[in-house]
Design a protein around this motif. Structure first.
Motif, PDB file in Angstrom:
ATOM      1  N   GLY A   1     -24.866  56.763  69.695  1.00 45.45           N
ATOM      2  CA  GLY A   1     -24.363  58.099  69.978  1.00 45.45           C
ATOM      3  C   GLY A   1     -23.913  58.867  68.747  1.00 45.45           C
ATOM      4  O   GLY A   1     -23.935  60.096  68.737  1.00 45.45           O
ATOM      5  N   LEU A   2     -23.509  58.162  67.707  1.00 42.94           N
ATOM      6  CA  LEU A   2     -23.031  58.817  66.487  1.00 42.94           C
ATOM      7  C   LEU A   2     -24.107  59.721  65.895  1.00 42.94           C
ATOM      8  O   LEU A   2     -23.881  60.905  65.649  1.00 42.94           O
TER       9      LEU A   2
ATOM     10  N   GLU B   1     -24.625  54.776  61.384  1.00 39.85           N
ATOM     11  CA  GLU B   1     -25.630  55.339  62.294  1.00 39.85           C
ATOM     12  C   GLU B   1     -26.781  54.377  62.553  1.00 39.85           C
ATOM     13  O   GLU B   1     -27.350  54.367  63.639  1.00 39.85           O
ATOM     14  N   ASN B   2     -27.122  53.579  61.557  1.00 40.44           N
ATOM     15  CA  ASN B   2     -28.266  52.680  61.668  1.00 40.44           C
ATOM     16  C   ASN B   2     -27.882  51.246  62.020  1.00 40.44           C
ATOM     17  O   ASN B   2     -28.737  50.356  62.011  1.00 40.44           O
ATOM     18  N   GLY B   3     -26.608  51.014  62.324  1.00 41.06           N
ATOM     19  CA  GLY B   3     -26.163  49.698  62.757  1.00 41.06           C
ATOM     20  C   GLY B   3     -26.103  48.638  61.671  1.00 41.06           C
ATOM     21  O   GLY B   3     -26.028  47.449  61.965  1.00 41.06           O
ATOM     22  N   LYS B   4     -26.099  49.072  60.412  1.00 38.66           N
ATOM     23  CA  LYS B   4     -26.020  48.116  59.311  1.00 38.66           C
ATOM     24  C   LYS B   4     -24.585  47.743  58.965  1.00 38.66           C
ATOM     25  O   LYS B   4     -24.340  46.774  58.262  1.00 38.66           O
ATOM     26  N   ARG B   5     -23.649  48.530  59.475  1.00 36.30           N
ATOM     27  CA  ARG B   5     -22.222  48.308  59.231  1.00 36.30           C
ATOM     28  C   ARG B   5     -21.460  48.829  60.436  1.00 36.30           C
ATOM     29  O   ARG B   5     -21.912  49.751  61.104  1.00 36.30           O
ATOM     30  N   GLU B   6     -20.299  48.239  60.714  1.00 36.90           N
ATOM     31  CA  GLU B   6     -19.474  48.695  61.829  1.00 36.90           C
ATOM     32  C   GLU B   6     -18.207  49.359  61.289  1.00 36.90           C
ATOM     33  O   GLU B   6     -17.538  48.803  60.425  1.00 36.90           O
TER      34      GLU B   6
ATOM     35  N   SER C   1     -14.304  59.921  66.975  1.00 39.74           N
ATOM     36  CA  SER C   1     -14.187  60.367  68.363  1.00 39.74           C
ATOM     37  C   SER C   1     -13.492  61.725  68.436  1.00 39.74           C
ATOM     38  O   SER C   1     -13.938  62.626  69.150  1.00 39.74           O
ATOM     39  N   ARG C   2     -12.442  61.877  67.690  1.00 40.67           N
ATOM     40  CA  ARG C   2     -11.710  63.157  67.665  1.00 40.67           C
ATOM     41  C   ARG C   2     -12.539  64.243  66.988  1.00 40.67           C
ATOM     42  O   ARG C   2     -12.556  65.388  67.442  1.00 40.67           O
ATOM     43  N   TYR C   3     -13.209  63.894  65.918  1.00 38.94           N
ATOM     44  CA  TYR C   3     -14.020  64.849  65.157  1.00 38.94           C
ATOM     45  C   TYR C   3     -15.135  65.436  66.021  1.00 38.94           C
ATOM     46  O   TYR C   3     -15.347  66.650  66.047  1.00 38.94           O
ATOM     47  N   PHE C   4     -15.845  64.566  66.726  1.00 41.33           N
ATOM     48  CA  PHE C   4     -16.968  65.014  67.546  1.00 41.33           C
ATOM     49  C   PHE C   4     -16.568  65.383  68.976  1.00 41.33           C
ATOM     50  O   PHE C   4     -17.385  65.885  69.740  1.00 41.33           O
ATOM     51  N   LYS C   5     -15.294  65.094  69.338  1.00 41.70           N
ATOM     52  CA  LYS C   5     -14.780  65.374  70.689  1.00 41.70           C
ATOM     53  C   LYS C   5     -15.598  64.646  71.764  1.00 41.70           C
ATOM     54  O   LYS C   5     -15.981  65.219  72.777  1.00 41.70           O
ATOM     55  N   VAL C   6     -15.854  63.362  71.493  1.00 39.44           N
ATOM     56  CA  VAL C   6     -16.527  62.483  72.446  1.00 39.44           C
ATOM     57  C   VAL C   6     -15.773  61.155  72.475  1.00 39.44           C
ATOM     58  O   VAL C   6     -14.960  60.875  71.595  1.00 39.44           O
ATOM     59  N   SER C   7     -16.055  60.341  73.478  1.00 36.48           N
ATOM     60  CA  SER C   7     -15.387  59.046  73.582  1.00 36.48           C
ATOM     61  C   SER C   7     -15.953  58.058  72.556  1.00 36.48           C
ATOM     62  O   SER C   7     -17.072  58.228  72.058  1.00 36.48           O
ATOM     63  N   ILE C   8     -15.169  57.040  72.285  1.00 38.60           N
ATOM     64  CA  ILE C   8     -15.647  55.969  71.415  1.00 38.60           C
ATOM     65  C   ILE C   8     -16.850  55.299  72.061  1.00 38.60           C
ATOM     66  O   ILE C   8     -17.820  54.953  71.387  1.00 38.60           O
ATOM     67  N   GLU C   9     -16.801  55.136  73.370  1.00 34.50           N
ATOM     68  CA  GLU C   9     -17.931  54.547  74.088  1.00 34.50           C
ATOM     69  C   GLU C   9     -19.210  55.346  73.837  1.00 34.50           C
ATOM     70  O   GLU C   9     -20.266  54.771  73.593  1.00 34.50           O
ATOM     71  N   TYR C  10     -19.104  56.656  73.866  1.00 32.31           N
ATOM     72  CA  TYR C  10     -20.283  57.493  73.607  1.00 32.31           C
ATOM     73  C   TYR C  10     -20.810  57.264  72.189  1.00 32.31           C
ATOM     74  O   TYR C  10     -22.015  57.163  71.979  1.00 32.31           O
TER      75      TYR C  10
ATOM     76  N   ILE D   1     -20.696  54.648  70.424  1.00 30.86           N
ATOM     77  CA  ILE D   1     -21.328  53.338  70.317  1.00 30.86           C
ATOM     78  C   ILE D   1     -22.621  53.252  71.124  1.00 30.86           C
ATOM     79  O   ILE D   1     -23.633  52.763  70.628  1.00 30.86           O
ATOM     80  N   THR D   2     -22.594  53.723  72.368  1.00 30.51           N
ATOM     81  CA  THR D   2     -23.733  53.515  73.273  1.00 30.51           C
ATOM     82  C   THR D   2     -24.624  54.735  73.457  1.00 30.51           C
ATOM     83  O   THR D   2     -25.756  54.612  73.911  1.00 30.51           O
ATOM     84  N   GLY D   3     -24.087  55.908  73.193  1.00 29.15           N
ATOM     85  CA  GLY D   3     -24.834  57.133  73.457  1.00 29.15           C
ATOM     86  C   GLY D   3     -24.708  57.580  74.897  1.00 29.15           C
ATOM     87  O   GLY D   3     -25.363  58.523  75.320  1.00 29.15           O
ATOM     88  N   GLU D   4     -23.835  56.914  75.669  1.00 24.60           N
ATOM     89  CA  GLU D   4     -23.630  57.243  77.081  1.00 24.60           C
ATOM     90  C   GLU D   4     -22.141  57.223  77.411  1.00 24.60           C
ATOM     91  O   GLU D   4     -21.386  56.468  76.822  1.00 24.60           O
TER      92      GLU D   4
END
Length: 69
Positions: A3-4, A33-38, A48-57, A59-62
């Motif tokens: 989702g990032l 973004e490419n999953g090479k680092r967490e 999450s605050r910057y993009f105004k979306v949940s942490i779940e979003y 990570i998963t895009g949903e």
């Protein structure tokens, strides 16, 4: 971090702008973004605050269907 990348592109932001705003390197953002680092939990919260979306979003895009429970 599916989702990032999705939300960044949806908002028309480039990696450099987001990286500067979040006080991280563009390379680090690319790795996230490419999953090479967490990212750390603090950085996840900041994103999450910057993009105004949940942490779940980020990570998963949903969003969770149980969000309003």
């Amino acid at each position: 971090m599916k989702g990032l990348k999705e939300i960044r592109k949806k908002l028309g932001l480039n990696q450099q702008k987001v990286a500067i705003d979040l006080n991280i390197s563009r390379e680090a953002l690319s790795y996230y973004e490419n999953g090479k680092r967490e990212p750390s939990l603090k950085l996840l919260l900041d994103m999450s605050r910057y993009f105004k979306v949940s942490i779940e979003y980020l990570i998963t895009g949903e969003e969770s269907e149980t969000k309003n429970r």
